[in-house]
Design a protein around this motif. Structure first.
Motif, PDB file in Angstrom:
ATOM      1  N   GLU B  96       0.867  -1.260  -0.002  1.00 51.40           N
ATOM      2  CA  GLU B  96       0.055   0.010  -0.165  1.00 51.40           C
ATOM      3  C   GLU B  96       0.986   1.265  -0.131  1.00 51.40           C
ATOM      4  OE1 GLU B  96      -2.883   0.861  -0.344  1.00 51.40           O
ATOM      5  OE2 GLU B  96      -3.770  -1.123  -0.759  1.00 51.40           O
ATOM      6  N   GLY B 124       0.267   0.095  -4.113  1.00 48.48           N
ATOM      7  CA  GLY B 124      -1.254   0.257  -4.149  1.00 48.48           C
ATOM      8  C   GLY B 124      -1.943   1.597  -4.578  1.00 48.48           C
ATOM      9  N   PHE B 125      -1.463   1.960  -5.933  1.00 42.75           N
ATOM     10  CA  PHE B 125      -2.072   3.078  -6.487  1.00 42.75           C
ATOM     11  C   PHE B 125      -3.255   2.585  -7.123  1.00 42.75           C
ATOM     12  CE2 PHE B 125       2.026   5.162  -6.199  1.00 42.75           C
ATOM     13  CZ  PHE B 125       1.925   5.998  -5.157  1.00 42.75           C
ATOM     14  N   MET B 126      -4.726   2.387  -6.624  1.00 41.90           N
ATOM     15  CA  MET B 126      -5.539   1.890  -7.312  1.00 41.90           C
ATOM     16  C   MET B 126      -6.419   2.611  -8.215  1.00 41.90           C
ATOM     17  SD  MET B 126      -6.637   3.876  -4.632  1.00 41.90           S
ATOM     18  CE  MET B 126      -7.670   5.151  -4.058  1.00 41.90           C
ATOM     19  N   TYR B 280     -10.400  -1.239  -6.294  1.00 47.18           N
ATOM     20  CA  TYR B 280      -9.617  -1.893  -5.292  1.00 47.18           C
ATOM     21  C   TYR B 280      -9.724  -3.461  -5.792  1.00 47.18           C
ATOM     22  CZ  TYR B 280      -8.745   1.850  -1.860  1.00 47.18           C
ATOM     23  OH  TYR B 280      -8.371   2.862  -1.169  1.00 47.18           O
ATOM     24  N   GLU B 283      -7.517  -4.018  -8.871  1.00 45.99           N
ATOM     25  CA  GLU B 283      -6.120  -3.892  -8.397  1.00 45.99           C
ATOM     26  C   GLU B 283      -5.547  -5.293  -7.770  1.00 45.99           C
ATOM     27  OE1 GLU B 283      -3.830  -0.422  -5.291  1.00 45.99           O
ATOM     28  OE2 GLU B 283      -5.617  -1.932  -4.541  1.00 45.99           O
TER      29      GLU B 283
HETATM   30 MG   LIG Z   1      -4.718   1.259  -2.794  1.00 46.50          MG
END
Ligand SMILES: [Mg+2]
Ligand SMILES: [Mg+2]
Ligand SMILES: [Mg+2]
Ligand SMILES: [Mg+2]
Lengths: 343, 343, 343, 343
Positions: B96, B124-126, B280, B283
């Motif tokens: 994240e 975690g760059f959703m 999310y 991802e």
């Molecule tokens: Mg994220």
């Protein structure tokens, strides 16, 4: 616990459900498949790398397969037999619409399920899982608009194929509105009348297109449903519920907007498969989860029966040009009170 | 093949990913968990009925766990150590944001990954998985609007908590724009300046709110980014890309519309968790699928490094009131040419 | 050249036209007024500072007034006599709807006008001057949507007064759609059927509300018109024309948008007088200009006659519950080919 | 009472005002005209069938004309002299922007008006009469959004002509935002900074386009104004006011919507003249009515002065690339408290 699933019918929709169970969803695994075309069934196993046995027919799959549940995704006329066999085998069964091609067929399935004593059947009316319809349902149930009085809806396709006939406007197209509106309202249909506007030049000579269907519910709600399967511009599902205190309307599918060349616009989908793609995912995930819990909550055999009876009356009204009555049997106790699938 | 996943950090976001892997997604299974609060880790195993071992710390989880990959969902300052340990152990790791709390930390992670010789880290760059941003990216890449010249965006929250400080407007809030805009444009940042409009009465006394950040990219695109974390009315993410031939804009989240009491309206989300819920899902599904294929395609450690360097310059600009330069190291060869995660 | 105008009837609509001619429009001047309530007529002269003579009745106004044209804005049952007298006097006459309360009355007016040999009468169907309807007309005429096949429209009022009766849903409300749709399509009506949805609890006991009217044109266009005069939420006019190649829809009235308290919205008008305020201005300016040029182009007595015949059939259909035919006389040569007022 | 109006300058905007006074508006009559090109002035008299005397220059028109008021619609550099002469002659004067080409010129006009002791001058900032801006003003004044904190606006033209230079982005284009935003907020400007995004390939080589102007008001409101005069896609005016409790936004111009060829869209205007056509009508009608009442309420000479000082600072900021201060004289008592024209 992973649900072991057999698939009866590996055509387009069968393969699509296999793909989503295998790649998108949680808790299910395809362990058995069958198709009238056995080569097709084998090809699917290979394409998706399934660890699944190919059976020659639904009977053997149900008798010998290592399965907890089946999907019936064969062509419509074969549904009834497979669903009855699944109930006989005590397996949970997800059946694509139509549940059966006749009201009597649906009746036989209900009788078998009632005899079994517990719900085993979920019918593939995916719109109930669409986020927009779910929001409409919630707004109605929370009395945001007071009592519903009218619904205006439209079901438009860019183009119908050469085998599409006027009655399929009911049995293949309007069938989704028939189910989802009865669910939205928690109400059943009383009568129907069909009108034919001027025919579009884009329709083939053997068919009427567009058509306007007026459905009246037992509670007095008047539904004006347009079916237009050669509208050219897109696949477009509209639904607006007009109540005593306000109006709620289904959203357009989410799309970026564009300002260009003197126009401000958003895209309209052309392919129906893109419109309810997330609803299909949720529908099948719900089936898997419900079977896991041992209690189905999706659309029931009774819903399939209502759709069949209503569609029959609509087709009769297409032919007669008159208002036709819609008469249902009494609702069996087994079908009272479910959450998602039942009014 | 089911991916065996360890989770380092079972706070809110850790539990949320456990839930989606267990209930929504395909192909992953939680086999190991750890948290600084061991009781919390045990509670999670029970809550989700996991067949997973609880480890006392990340080191032991990585050393002894039956795992193919880990999720690092602990608090930010702990990320770097866990990611480095995962690389050391040769495990795939989804971390994240932030990848590390300093640019140097990100540099160390990149160096370890480069030494390992293959991408193991996904950040975690959703938003890159959000359907709206994906449509924007596609439109830009297809030259629908010609060359992008400007971006106007806004990141608004109804309310910030008592521990939220002015620099968190950059490090916790704008960080998502920093990543997703550099990805949208395929371009990095050159300079930044921060301006402070009149402060809202709804912000606590210790902080500035709203803030306006002007970012310039190497390609000359000027980004006007509003951060407003006490806007009251909703969680609202706006993004508009102005090009030579037209403008594309992120859609509003899909909502039914309502006509009632002299207003025509749609709902605005209040909770940020609802805004990117499907992103999310996609991802983490992409991480599972990518690990399965042995080739990550999501946001890279290099993306995490860019975000860290850019955020540092933004914070400096918050303090100086001046235009601050943003200077990146040369891009390592390992990070060239990926599909989803890389410009 | 300033047009000298007499006004027959100084109730609300009469005063409103006096106000706009006096304060907003170019080229007209009120020189004579009359009302059954002479005190009311005198009060209007004073209120607007008119340099106008008050006459005891329409006959004397027409005989003695220094006038080029008259506006008939008395109550409906008096229209026919005043219009006939104006034609007899050779004066141009703008008559608010209805032109006459019966089809026979309209017929008499047409006969008088035909005998006079030139158009003298313009009927007050102001929607043809509304920018949205004008854009719809232009799009249809330019074949942007191919041949029109269906129209969906709605006429909604927040509340109907105690004297409003079910037939007024036709004669006072739907009358505007009857005119404007026949103008939009360049087509007349063939048959009509009325359906009654569940009644809103907000309607008084003596009336049906809402109502749904199905009109079919000679060209086969099917019109679904909802009338809902106790809809509570606003004054809302909807119109959507569905053609072979696409759909055009009337815009919502222009309003700023507001994001506040978890809603994104625009205002809906509550007062019908605000909806077509600019159309009224253009309608009367066009009458003044047309009289100045000596050639009327607005809605004709023939349009008034069509509205009367169609409304009669709609009222009959309200009562019978059956499809009723609509039969028009042959169109007199005098009414061929005008631009704004004629299909 | 009909206002007798002289027109100084019969170019495009002069002719347009003559047309509207003659054909659209109430209470005004053109009795005198002049233009540096006397043949042009004569042609206008003939074209509109005016009963008006043509004068050789503004001095003779003001000295000998049978006039109550004048419109100054000559080219910008000539405005100051004509307005001063009109004040000297004690005539009401409507002057198109700019009131004068320098702040000193505006100062001289204010001094003359103050010496005269009464407002005689209205400046042609027509946006204050646009229905959208009026709604924004009303919402702000009614505290619908709490205190305004930021404004985001854009002024876009499809194309700029060959004589358009970078500073005209301020003096000809942004000038309208400068006036209308200071009026919306009831606040003046404190500083300005100009940034240059990547230049569009559609702009001529001698100019910068687009430009982004950051204006700060004395009350701390931060305005981000985009000027983009070769945006290709349309004439587009955007304005959004972000307040403590919500956001209000200017509507798009009213347009029918179209569903066709996979797009849902509305038209964007291409011609600036169509955008504020009704605002121009209301602006001149208000001037006529205000003169009739003997009390102007539109934009004042002080507003013209503010626009001039602010524009000067913006041009300086274009050149310096720095933040430039904006310093106004103290507001003279004569300009306190008017309704439409004054903050
Ligand atoms: Mg994220
Ligand atoms: Mg289905
Ligand atoms: Mg009228
Ligand atoms: Mg102007």
């Amino acid at each position: 616990m992973t649900l072991k699933i057999g698939v009866i019918g590996t055509g387009a929709i069968g393969r699509d459900h296999i793909r989503r169970i295998t790649s998108n969803l949680s808790g299910g695994r395809i362990t058995a498949v069958t198709d009238v075309n056995e080569a097709a069934a084998n090809a699917v196993v290979e394409q998706y790398g399934l660890d699944a046995v190919v059976y020659p027919d639904d009977q053997s799959l149900l008798a010998e397969g290592d399965i907890d549940a089946v999907l019936v995704t064969s062509w419509g006329p074969a549904h009834e037999q497979s669903v009855l066999a699944a109930i006989e085998a005590g397996k949970y069964v997800f059946c694509e619409k139509p549940l059966a091609t006749t009201a009597e067929g649906c009746r036989r399935i209900m009788d078998a399920e009632i005899k079994h004593g517990k719900r085993l059947v979920q019918v593939g009316f995916m719109r109930r899982y669409d986020s927009g319809y779910v929001q409409l349902k919630q707004a109605i149930d929370e009395h945001v608009i007071g009592e519903p009085l009218m619904i205006r809806c439209a079901h438009r396709n860019p183009e119908s194929g050469p085998n599409y006939t006027s009655d399929m406007a009911i049995t293949d197209t309007l069938i989704h509105e028939i189910d989802v509106l009865h669910w939205l309202l928690g109400d059943d249909y009383k009568s129907v009348q069909v009108s034919y506007p001027r025919k579009t030049r884009h329709a083939l000579s053997h068919m009427r297109d567009p058509q306007v269907v007026l459905l009246e519910t037992n509670g007095g709600v008047l539904i004006t449903a347009e079916i237009f399967v050669n509208c050219r511009y897109g696949y477009d599902i509209q639904c607006e519920v007009i109540g005593e205190d306000g109006i709620v309307k289904l959203p357009e599918p989410s799309s970026i907007s564009l300002r260009k060349e003197a126009m401000f616009g958003t895209r309209i989908l052309m392919d129906w498969k893109d419109r309810f793609i997330e609803a299909y995912d949720r529908e099948i995930q719900d089936f898997i989860d419900s079977v896991g819990r041992g209690e189905l909550q999706g659309p029931t055999a009774w819903d399939g029966y209502i759709a069949a009876v209503t569609a029959d009356a609509c087709v009769k009204a297409q032919e007669s040009g008159q208002r036709e009555e819609i008469e249902l049997d009494e609702k069996p106790a087994l079908y009272e009170g479910q959450a998602v699938g039942q009014a």
